[in-house]
Design an enzyme around this catalytic site. Structure first.
Site, PDB file in Angstrom:
ATOM      1  CD  GLU A 274      -2.933  -4.509  13.675  1.00  0.00           C
ATOM      2  OE1 GLU A 274      -1.942  -4.993  13.095  1.00  0.00           O
ATOM      3  OE2 GLU A 274      -3.949  -4.083  13.092  1.00  0.00           O
TER       4      GLU A 274
ATOM      5  CE1 TYR B 181     -31.881 -11.855   3.972  1.00  0.00           C
ATOM      6  CE2 TYR B 181     -32.034 -12.254   1.614  1.00  0.00           C
ATOM      7  CZ  TYR B 181     -32.620 -11.836   2.800  1.00  0.00           C
ATOM      8  OH  TYR B 181     -33.902 -11.407   2.811  1.00  0.00           O
TER       9      TYR B 181
ATOM     10  CD  GLU C 215      -3.767  -9.328   2.050  1.00  0.00           C
ATOM     11  OE1 GLU C 215      -3.876  -9.248   3.297  1.00  0.00           O
ATOM     12  OE2 GLU C 215      -3.207  -8.455   1.369  1.00  0.00           O
TER      13      GLU C 215
ATOM     14  CE  LYS D  64      -6.826  -4.242  10.715  1.00  0.00           C
ATOM     15  NZ  LYS D  64      -5.499  -4.904  10.772  1.00  0.00           N
TER      16      LYS D  64
HETATM   17  N1  LIG Z   1      -2.366  -6.086   2.266  1.00  0.00           N
HETATM   18  C1  LIG Z   1      -2.341  -5.907   3.633  1.00  0.00           C
HETATM   19  N2  LIG Z   1      -1.630  -4.909   4.141  1.00  0.00           N
HETATM   20  C2  LIG Z   1      -1.600  -4.749   5.476  1.00  0.00           C
HETATM   21  C3  LIG Z   1      -2.321  -5.589   6.336  1.00  0.00           C
HETATM   22  C4  LIG Z   1      -3.083  -6.637   5.750  1.00  0.00           C
HETATM   23  O1  LIG Z   1      -3.763  -7.435   6.443  1.00  0.00           O
HETATM   24  N3  LIG Z   1      -3.062  -6.768   4.406  1.00  0.00           N
HETATM   25  N4  LIG Z   1      -2.304  -5.364   7.687  1.00  0.00           N
HETATM   26  C5  LIG Z   1      -1.616  -4.378   8.221  1.00  0.00           C
HETATM   27  C6  LIG Z   1      -1.695  -4.075   9.657  1.00  0.00           C
HETATM   28  O2  LIG Z   1      -2.282  -5.122  10.403  1.00  0.00           O
HETATM   29  C7  LIG Z   1      -2.460  -2.764   9.804  1.00  0.00           C
HETATM   30  O3  LIG Z   1      -3.828  -2.975   9.475  1.00  0.00           O
HETATM   31  C8  LIG Z   1      -2.344  -2.160  11.167  1.00  0.00           C
HETATM   32  O4  LIG Z   1      -2.916  -0.876  11.170  1.00  0.00           O
HETATM   33  C9  LIG Z   1      -0.781  -3.480   7.410  1.00  0.00           C
HETATM   34  N5  LIG Z   1      -0.855  -3.738   6.001  1.00  0.00           N
END
Ligand SMILES: Nc1nc2c(c(=O)[nH]1)N=C([C@H](O)[C@@H](O)CO)CN2
Length: 117
Positions: A22, A54, A74, A99
């Site tokens: 990533e 905005y 986060e 996402k």
């Molecule tokens: N609470 C979260 N869980 C996950 C995150 C995140 O940023 N916050 N990120 C991932 C991985 O980057 C995922 O997006 C890859 O597909 C997994 N869980």
């Protein structure tokens, strides 16, 4: 009930994620931002400078997400909310970061936070 200035489903591309694969690609994030602001003041004067612009804040968010790199959404959400509160003098906000490509079986995944100045 507080007045709100909002931005809905702002689409940005960011280098974001915990896995190695990533760190060399851009992924789509969708951001919703609700900012508390008394609408009566700008409405009385019809003056952009008396409200939360905005467009300017959307441009700031896009630049922030493009130029900064984090593992967790986060972390992005926390840092971004801190900067929006400080730079644009926002008293309180709710920020949602989605996402949509992360979990194929889900329409979207993400985080939501509420922060005050
Ligand atoms: N609470 C979260 N869980 C996950 C995150 C995140 O940023 N916050 N990120 C991932 C991985 O980057 C995922 O997006 C890859 O597909 C997994 N869980």
């Amino acid at each position: 009930m507080k007045d709100i200035v909002f931005i809905e489903e702002l689409k940005v591309l960011a280098v974001i994620g915990v896995y190695e694969w990533e760190k060399s690609i851009q992924q789509e994030l969708l951001l919703d931002l609700e900012m508390e602001h008394d609408n009566r003041v700008p409405a009385q004067t019809d003056d952009l400078s008396k409200t939360l612009d905005y467009e300017a804040i959307s441009n700031f968010i896009t630049t922030f997400c493009t130029e900064r790199q984090f593992e967790l959404i986060e972390t992005l959400a926390e840092r971004l909310s801190e900067e929006v509160i400080q730079i644009f003098s926002v008293s309180a906000l709710t920020l949602t970061v989605r996402k949509p490509g992360a979990v194929s079986a889900a329409r979207s995944v993400g985080v939501k936070l509420y922060r005050t100045a």
